[in-house]
Design an enzyme around this catalytic site. Structure first.
Site, PDB file in Angstrom:
ATOM      1  N   ASP A 171       0.858  -1.188   0.000  1.00  0.00           N
ATOM      2  CA  ASP A 171       0.000   0.000   0.000  1.00  0.00           C
ATOM      3  C   ASP A 171       0.891   1.234   0.000  1.00  0.00           C
ATOM      4  OD1 ASP A 171      -2.299   1.785   0.388  1.00  0.00           O
ATOM      5  OD2 ASP A 171      -3.365  -0.034   0.971  1.00  0.00           O
ATOM      6  N   HIS A 242      -2.782   3.205  -4.548  1.00  0.00           N
ATOM      7  CA  HIS A 242      -2.216   2.603  -3.320  1.00  0.00           C
ATOM      8  C   HIS A 242      -0.802   2.086  -3.574  1.00  0.00           C
ATOM      9  CE1 HIS A 242      -5.745   2.831  -0.665  1.00  0.00           C
ATOM     10  NE2 HIS A 242      -6.461   2.665  -1.758  1.00  0.00           N
ATOM     11  N   GLU A 306      -9.939   2.734  -4.929  1.00  0.00           N
ATOM     12  CA  GLU A 306      -9.566   4.116  -4.626  1.00  0.00           C
ATOM     13  C   GLU A 306      -8.401   4.580  -5.495  1.00  0.00           C
ATOM     14  OE1 GLU A 306     -10.781   4.483   0.031  1.00  0.00           O
ATOM     15  OE2 GLU A 306      -8.879   3.511  -0.409  1.00  0.00           O
TER      16      GLU A 306
HETATM   17  C1  ACM Z   1     -10.937  -0.278   0.495  1.00  0.00           C
HETATM   18  O1  ACM Z   1     -11.426  -0.144   1.631  1.00  0.00           O
HETATM   19  N1  ACM Z   1     -10.301   0.724  -0.072  1.00  0.00           N
HETATM   20  C2  ACM Z   1     -11.055  -1.514  -0.242  1.00  0.00           C
END
Ligand code: ACM
Length: 506
Positions: A171, A242, A306
């Site tokens: 991440d 991410h 995201e």
């Molecule tokens: C997430 O909570 N971004 C999968």
């Protein structure tokens, strides 16, 4: 009373008692499961459970028992014999876990417990899960989770008949997976200088560097340990968003190759995303090839959640790539990106997964999708033909506080996931039509770890809410008040015997 509550349980008179002389009969592939029984009962009971053809504990694999499916089992206990019966080893392993739960709670202790009579009640249980995927996701990126904690997690989730450990390995705030072809991912990307204190948007930081990476040997051991317990480890390499930790290690993979970024020290959604030039796809393929080499699971998770598109919108290279591809806007590069990388997994015989996002319509149908924002996204994905693993945040995200009590530790902001909510996490699918429901592969709980720095806190957030999720994921007719709560009351001493720091209040 056991958890998850069995689909069918009939009690009878009398008890079976294990002694030093109790022997176990298991032929063929059932012998491995008999070894698991010894491994699991040995530490607390010291029982040898020696193999013997006249065994009073009998494990039988009967491939013709189709009605039990891949994971169902029948467990029959009378005063003279314990019989575990399944079509496949996965079912026999669940029978072993049920047997452990029928013994006194001390049977779960990791240390010898003298003076206990190891007996269990006569029963006839026929049991099988509603869905084949019952998972638990652990975020190892926001805070590194030592491999010992992951091994204990495997033991604990297997006890609850969950069968997937989904590891979120990369991440913005850390990259935990060793990749020989790109060593800086862990040399640089596994360490951040400090961490935000408080929720996303806070202006406070601690002054504690944070770091951690697994070795390939540790991950191989984890995968094998999990397999012995019927748990598949599914890796997640999050992309194209991410990825700040990867970009700190290899700036040329970004939309601004000249920019040296740090591993992110904030919480929240980072605008930095991978570029869409060819070197990026070579990187993704190399990382995924090493990932597949470590993790034999059928499914490989590509994240995909995201993904802010502002960098692509501002990048002449990304804009022209979108135009060449005939995409209406650079935002559609996400679906194209995932489709392209997903194809690499498909060509290797794996199934790509990703989190559902609003632009899901651009995803190839071969993707299995995890709807996390809203359960209805799952229905839309099912209608488009995707297999779906339900992970709706309002009932399966264990980083939310479990109550509104002022002494609840800092959790993710916005919602409370209480015990009844976690138990009913699949309720939204009840009104889907049959074809849509047929695409539900299962469900899972998630533990994001922005605020999880200790094993105690990990346990506190996970138990007993994970028990509730496991119960509902296994047994469609278990009622929260009538079935689950009384079973949980009996289950808590087992959690204590395991050394789990479970939340007492919920
Ligand atoms: C997430 O909570 N971004 C999968």
């Amino acid at each position: 009373m056991i958890l998850p509550t069995p689909v069918d349980l009939i009690r009878a008179a009398g008890r079976f008692t294990f002694t030093e002389r109790t022997t176990v009969r298991a032929d063929g592939d059932a012998a491995q499961v008999a070894d698991l029984l010894r491994t699991l009962l040995g530490p607390a009971t010291g029982l040898p459970l020696a193999p013997g053809t006249a065994g009073t504990v009998v494990l039988t694999l009967d491939p013709a028992a189709r009605e039990l499916g891949d994971e169902g089992y029948r467990l029959t206990v009378d005063p003279f014999q314990v019989s575990l019966h399944a079509a496949r080893p996965a079912g026999l392993r669940h029978a072993v876990q049920t047997l452990r739960l029928l013994l006194p709670p001390e049977a779960l202790s990791p240390r010898p417990v003298p003076g206990v009579v190891w007996s269990l009640p006569s029963v006839r249980i026929t049991d099988r899960p509603r869905h084949p995927w019952r998972g638990f996701m652990v975020d190892t990126a926001r805070h590194f989770q030592p491999v010992e904690r992951l091994l204990a997690t495997v033991d604990r989730i297997a006890l609850h008949k969950l069968n997937v450990l989904h590891l979120h390995l990369t991440d913005d705030q850390g990259w935990r997976l060793p990749v020989d072809a790109y060593p800086r991912l862990t040399e640089i990307g596994s360490r951040r200088a400090r961490s935000m204190v408080g929720h996303a948007g806070s202006t406070r930081y601690d002054d504690q560097p944070h770091q951690g990476t697994y070795t390939k040997a540790e991950l191989r051991h984890l995968v094998a340990y999990a397999a012995e317990r019927g748990v598949t480890v599914v890796p997640e390499i999050d992309m194209p968003g991410h990825t700040r930790a990867a970009l700190a290690a290899y700036p040329h993979l970004g939309n601004h190759p000249e920019r040296q970024l740090d591993v992110w020290t904030d919480w929240g959604v980072c605008e930095t995303v991978l570029g869409v030039h060819e070197e990026v796809f070579a990187f993704c393929r190399a990382v995924l090839d090493e990932t597949m080499e470590l993790f034999p699971s059928r499914y490989v998770h590509l994240g995909g959640d995201e993904c802010p598109t502002v960098e692509w919108e501002n990048s002449p290279a990304a804009r022209s790539r979108a135009a060449e591809l005939g995409l209406a806007e650079p935002a559609h590069l996400r679906g194209w990106f995932l489709g392209r990388v997903g194809r690499h997994l498909l060509d290797a015989g794996r199934i790509p997964m990703c989190w559902a996002e609003a632009d899901g319509s651009t995803l190839p149908v071969e993707f299995t999708v995890m709807p996390w924002r809203d359960a209805e996204h799952g229905r839309e994905a099912a209608r488009r033909g995707h297999q779906v693993v339900m992970a709706p945040h309002r009932s399966t995200y264990l980083d939310y506080p479990q109550s509104t009590s002022p002494d609840e530790p800092l959790g993710q902001a916005g919602y409370v996931v209480d015990l009844p909510g976690a138990h009913g996490h699949l309720a939204p699918t009840d009104h889907w039509d049959e074809a849509e429901r047929a695409r539900v592969l299962g469900s899972q709980a998630q533990l994001w770890t922005e605020f999880v720095t200790t094993g105690e806190h990990f346990d506190y957030l996970t138990y007993p809410r994970l028990c509730a999720i496991a119960d509902h994921a296994w047994n469609p007719v278990s009622d929260y008040t009538r079935d689950f709560l009384p079973a949980l009351a009996v289950h808590r001493p087992r959690l204590a015997a395991l050394g789990v720091h479970h939340a007492e209040r919920s």
